[in-house]
Design an enzyme around this catalytic site. Structure first.
Site, PDB file in Angstrom:
ATOM      1  N   HIS A  59       0.818  -1.226   0.000  1.00 42.84           N
ATOM      2  CA  HIS A  59       0.000   0.000   0.000  1.00 42.84           C
ATOM      3  C   HIS A  59       0.846   1.267   0.000  1.00 42.84           C
ATOM      4  O   HIS A  59       1.869   1.365   0.655  1.00 42.84           O
ATOM      5  CB  HIS A  59      -1.040  -0.011   1.110  1.00 42.84           C
ATOM      6  CG  HIS A  59      -0.549   0.040   2.523  1.00 42.84           C
ATOM      7  ND1 HIS A  59      -0.359   1.234   3.191  1.00 42.84           N
ATOM      8  CD2 HIS A  59      -0.243  -0.915   3.420  1.00 42.84           C
ATOM      9  CE1 HIS A  59       0.035   0.986   4.433  1.00 42.84           C
ATOM     10  NE2 HIS A  59       0.122  -0.317   4.598  1.00 42.84           N
ATOM     11  N   ASP A 170       5.636   1.841   7.217  1.00 48.85           N
ATOM     12  CA  ASP A 170       4.336   1.217   6.937  1.00 48.85           C
ATOM     13  C   ASP A 170       3.643   2.102   5.895  1.00 48.85           C
ATOM     14  O   ASP A 170       3.057   3.120   6.251  1.00 48.85           O
ATOM     15  CB  ASP A 170       3.523   1.142   8.233  1.00 48.85           C
ATOM     16  CG  ASP A 170       2.123   0.604   8.025  1.00 48.85           C
ATOM     17  OD1 ASP A 170       1.814   0.134   6.921  1.00 48.85           O
ATOM     18  OD2 ASP A 170       1.323   0.683   8.975  1.00 48.85           O
ATOM     19  N   GLU A 200      -5.320   1.584   2.011  1.00 46.20           N
ATOM     20  CA  GLU A 200      -5.240   0.384   2.854  1.00 46.20           C
ATOM     21  C   GLU A 200      -5.569   0.718   4.298  1.00 46.20           C
ATOM     22  O   GLU A 200      -6.261  -0.033   4.989  1.00 46.20           O
ATOM     23  CB  GLU A 200      -3.827  -0.237   2.767  1.00 46.20           C
ATOM     24  CG  GLU A 200      -3.698  -1.606   3.439  1.00 46.20           C
ATOM     25  CD  GLU A 200      -3.270  -1.566   4.899  1.00 46.20           C
ATOM     26  OE1 GLU A 200      -3.240  -2.631   5.529  1.00 46.20           O
ATOM     27  OE2 GLU A 200      -2.990  -0.473   5.424  1.00 46.20           O
ATOM     28  N   ASP A 223       3.913  -6.018   3.583  1.00 48.99           N
ATOM     29  CA  ASP A 223       3.588  -4.990   4.576  1.00 48.99           C
ATOM     30  C   ASP A 223       4.483  -5.156   5.792  1.00 48.99           C
ATOM     31  O   ASP A 223       5.177  -6.166   5.928  1.00 48.99           O
ATOM     32  CB  ASP A 223       2.108  -5.099   4.989  1.00 48.99           C
ATOM     33  CG  ASP A 223       1.504  -3.750   5.368  1.00 48.99           C
ATOM     34  OD1 ASP A 223       2.240  -2.869   5.870  1.00 48.99           O
ATOM     35  OD2 ASP A 223       0.290  -3.578   5.167  1.00 48.99           O
ATOM     36  N   HIS A 311       3.293   2.657  13.367  1.00 45.86           N
ATOM     37  CA  HIS A 311       2.371   3.803  13.444  1.00 45.86           C
ATOM     38  C   HIS A 311       2.915   4.916  14.331  1.00 45.86           C
ATOM     39  O   HIS A 311       2.178   5.574  15.066  1.00 45.86           O
ATOM     40  CB  HIS A 311       0.951   3.391  13.853  1.00 45.86           C
ATOM     41  CG  HIS A 311       0.198   2.746  12.718  1.00 45.86           C
ATOM     42  ND1 HIS A 311      -1.168   2.597  12.699  1.00 45.86           N
ATOM     43  CD2 HIS A 311       0.643   2.230  11.552  1.00 45.86           C
ATOM     44  CE1 HIS A 311      -1.533   2.009  11.558  1.00 45.86           C
ATOM     45  NE2 HIS A 311      -0.437   1.768  10.858  1.00 45.86           N
TER      46      HIS A 311
END
Ligand code: CO
Ligand code: ZN
Length: 343
Positions: A59, A170, A200, A223, A311
């Site tokens: 993604h 990510d 995504e 990923d 994240h």
């Protein structure tokens, strides 16, 4: 790693992946047989072959925000998240607001500890409490910024010991692995599609539509996955460890990998002496979950790059794991016509 740096530092919230799409296009021009962009913005590159049809998805989007409100008087912005943030990772960060006339630097400010009351110190932080300071008067901000303008975190890509660290690893590291594998791929029977997917982080949306169009027999998502091999986390909760190789996913909350694909990849990694680990992620999903459910279904698996601090703007991955992911993907694409998909 220069390409990974560019990918990590570029901006692309869900639905606004144009900058990433452009970098991939440049990197793959002349290396593939077809290069197209669909209506949602997925970039689809093909290296054609007799079959089977294989879609490799990574993604392009990163978690970020959209401007939701502009303060009339002082010009502070309120922001709506697109993707799952931990608010604790957001205070005292620099951001970039992408306006129609160009990027503006901004600050996510916070009250100094000096004036916090005991009650405020204990209060749980919410994204709705955060604001962006552009350092400009309210009327100027009103001219420049519109509701819906994307906001991304600002972070340099750096090498830290044996690791690389930056924002949006990510899934820019997945995009990087896909590009490098495609560039290296020579003899293959499979009809190979590489998809830079959109949206995504808000629900595997680009993976679903692109897989519907391609109708692959096999889908491979690239990923990051959680590596919680850090102080205070018990061994059975670490998911993966940095430096122990590419992770072959068995299950997450969006897909169960095809057992034939897992078996085949493990055999291939052992044969080629590529370091690997097996992964079960209790919460979270990848584009494999979207591809698996397109049309009458595809056999899917995810190759994961173990990543610490997912994240956040200090996401970190091990260079050897990235290399192992590229090696295993190339080997798989060269040999996947041999895989037995019978259950
Ligand atoms: Co993510
Ligand atoms: Zn991801």
């Amino acid at each position: 790693m220069e390409l990974l740096r560019r990918l990590s530092e570029a901006a692309g919230v869900p639905g606004r992946e144009e900058e990433i799409r452009e970098i991939i296009k440049q990197a793959l021009t002349g290396q593939v047989d077809e290069l197209t962009v669909d209506r949602l913005g997925n970039l689809i590159a093909r290296k054609s072959g007799q079959g089977p049809k294989v879609a490799v998805a990574a993604h392009m989007d990163e978690i970020g925000f959209l401007v939701s409100h502009v303060d009339e008087e002082k010009g502070f912005l309120r922001i709506e998240p697109v993707g799952g943030f931990d608010p604790r990772t957001l205070i005292a960060k620099r951001v970039v607001v992408h306006t129609r006339t160009g990027p503006l630097m901004g600050l996510i400010g916070t009250k100094p500890v000096h004036i916090l009351t005991e009650e405020e110190k204990k209060k749980e932080l919410k994204i709705s409490d955060l604001f962006v300071d552009l350092g400009l008067p309210g009327d100027r901000v009103k001219e420049l910024v519109r509701v819906g303008d994307p906001v991304t975190l600002r972070q340099d890509f750096v090498e830290v010991g044996e690791l690389v660290s930056g924002k949006a690893l990510d899934d820019r590291v997945g995009v990087y692995v896909g590009i490098e594998a495609l560039r290296r791929l020579e003899a293959h029977r499979a009809d190979v599609y590489f998809v830079g997917t959109v949206q995504e982080e808000v629900g595997l949306r680009g993976a679903r539509t692109s897989a519907f169009a391609i109708a692959p027999e096999i889908g491979v998502a690239l990923d990051v996955t959680i590596a919680c091999d850090t102080p205070g986390v018990e061994a059975h909760k670490q998911v993966t460890q940095l430096g122990k190789g590419v992770a072959i996913k068995v299950k997450d909350s969006a897909s169960i990998s095809h057992p034939g694909l897992v078996r085949f990849l493990v055999g291939l990694a052992e044969e080629k002496k590529i370091p690997y680990q097996l992964e079960i992620l209790p919460r979270g999903g990848t584009d494999a979950g979207g591809m698996q459910l397109a049309r009458e279904g595809a056999a899917v698996v995810t190759l994961s790059i173990p990543t610490r601090y997912v994240h956040s703007v200090v996401e970190a991955a091990h260079k050897e794991d990235i290399r192992a992911a590229i090696d295993l993907l190339v080997a798989f694409l060269e040999r996947c016509h041999e895989v037995d998909l019978r259950l």
